[in-house]
Design a protein around this motif. Structure first.
Motif, PDB file in Angstrom:
ATOM      1  N   THR A 215      43.399  23.802  19.300  1.00 37.29           N
ATOM      2  CA  THR A 215      42.799  25.067  19.699  1.00 37.29           C
ATOM      3  C   THR A 215      41.941  24.904  20.939  1.00 37.29           C
ATOM      4  OG1 THR A 215      42.758  25.813  17.398  1.00 37.29           O
ATOM      5  CG2 THR A 215      41.371  27.000  18.959  1.00 37.29           C
ATOM      6  N   VAL A 216      41.104  23.866  20.943  1.00 35.14           N
ATOM      7  CA  VAL A 216      40.251  23.615  22.100  1.00 35.14           C
ATOM      8  C   VAL A 216      41.098  23.267  23.326  1.00 35.14           C
ATOM      9  CG1 VAL A 216      38.499  22.097  23.068  1.00 35.14           C
ATOM     10  CG2 VAL A 216      38.277  22.906  20.716  1.00 35.14           C
ATOM     11  N   LEU A 217      42.091  22.397  23.142  1.00 38.77           N
ATOM     12  CA  LEU A 217      42.924  21.971  24.259  1.00 38.77           C
ATOM     13  C   LEU A 217      43.668  23.153  24.881  1.00 38.77           C
ATOM     14  CD1 LEU A 217      44.120  19.679  25.950  1.00 38.77           C
ATOM     15  CD2 LEU A 217      45.877  19.398  24.206  1.00 38.77           C
ATOM     16  N   LEU A 218      44.300  23.972  24.034  1.00 39.54           N
ATOM     17  CA  LEU A 218      45.051  25.122  24.539  1.00 39.54           C
ATOM     18  C   LEU A 218      44.120  26.205  25.089  1.00 39.54           C
ATOM     19  CD1 LEU A 218      47.810  25.392  21.778  1.00 39.54           C
ATOM     20  CD2 LEU A 218      48.040  24.500  24.102  1.00 39.54           C
ATOM     21  N   GLY A 219      42.921  26.336  24.480  1.00 35.45           N
ATOM     22  CA  GLY A 219      41.959  27.307  24.988  1.00 35.45           C
ATOM     23  C   GLY A 219      41.524  26.968  26.397  1.00 35.45           C
ATOM     24  N   VAL A 220      41.322  25.691  26.662  1.00 37.16           N
ATOM     25  CA  VAL A 220      40.922  25.246  27.997  1.00 37.16           C
ATOM     26  C   VAL A 220      42.072  25.364  28.987  1.00 37.16           C
ATOM     27  CG1 VAL A 220      40.159  23.263  29.353  1.00 37.16           C
ATOM     28  CG2 VAL A 220      39.114  23.727  27.125  1.00 37.16           C
TER      29      VAL A 220
END
Length: 260
Positions: A215-220
């Motif tokens: 989630t964090v990786l794709l959000g960034v």
């Protein structure tokens, strides 16, 4: 979107020539549908209205902790001291994460964080009850039943709260619904229930730790979201605690064969 999920699952049941005991196991389907489809999904979408996907993803690292807490209560699986230490570490991480928001605290953002936290509890309940139910209901049938009753609950909650004229669907919105209704719902729910049946709720918990990472990786990468240093530290601590809490050998492993 729940309205799209149920027919897809019914189609899979028909493909495998499986009956759909919609009334025979109505209690199991209703409980699973409430926690896994209605409560979890609704709270997630509500929370994402006021906080970023990255922050929501890192808060969701607390899901293994909820599974850990509910496992001995409902499944009578033994949890070691090491797991409880990890749970405390993870809770500290969640507190740091919430305190490390990029923007100033507001009623909306605080509410969003609470909604995501409660969704973690809902998924924990869904997982432990799912482990209990798949002893007599196969994962595909359980998922289809949960989708059916979850759809009913979602429809009831929309009565008097949603203005149909305010809904405008763009091509990208339809594409998003298609993705969520298949990969993020049907496939994900069926595979999760199948995995829980094989390894048990306690042993399945660590794999949830991949959720905040992605989630964090794709959000960034996709949404160009930024995360503060303390938020990142809180997320890392939460994940470390969750791994420790639900690591290998913390729960008794129960092996069962999955039959579709």
């Amino acid at each position: 979107m729940d309205a799209f999920i149920a027919p897809l699952l019914w189609g899979l049941l028909a493909f495998y020539n499986k009956p759909f005991p919609i009334f025979k196991y109505w209690k199991e389907f209703l409980v699973s549908g409430f926690y896994g489809v209605f409560a979890f999904s609704t709270l997630n979408y509500l929370g994402l209205q006021s906080i970023s996907a990255s922050q929501a993803g890192m808060i969701s690292a607390g899901i293994p902790i909820t599974i850990l807490i509910f496992t001995p209560i409902f499944l009578k699986e033994k949890i070691k001291l090491k797991a409880w230490v990890g749970a405390i570490i993870s809770i500290i991480g969640v507190i740091l994460l919430i305190q490390g928001k990029q923007t100033a605290s507001s009623e909306g953002s605080i509410l969003g964080e609470i909604e995501i936290l409660i969704s973690c509890v809902a998924w924990g309940m869904y997982t432990v009850f799912g482990k209990k139910y798949v002893k007599r209901i196969d994962p595909l049938t359980l998922t289809a039943g949960a989708a059916f009753y979850g759809t009913l609950l979602s429809a009831i909650s929309c009565i008097g709260t949603v203005d149909p004229s305010s809904i405008h669907m763009s091509p990208n919105a339809w594409l998003g619904i298609a993705y969520v209704s298949t990969f993020a719902s049907v496939i994900a729910f069926v595979l999760w229930n199948a995995g829980v049946k094989i390894v048990g709720a306690g042993q399945a918990a660590p794999y949830i730790n991949l959720l905040p990472v992605w989630t964090v990786l794709l959000g960034v990468l996709l949404l160009k979201e930024q995360i503060s240093g303390i938020t990142l530290v809180g997320g890392i601590i939460t994940i470390i605690g969750a791994v420790l809490a639900s690591g290998k050998n913390n729960a008794v492993k129960i092996q069962q064969k999955v039959n579709f």
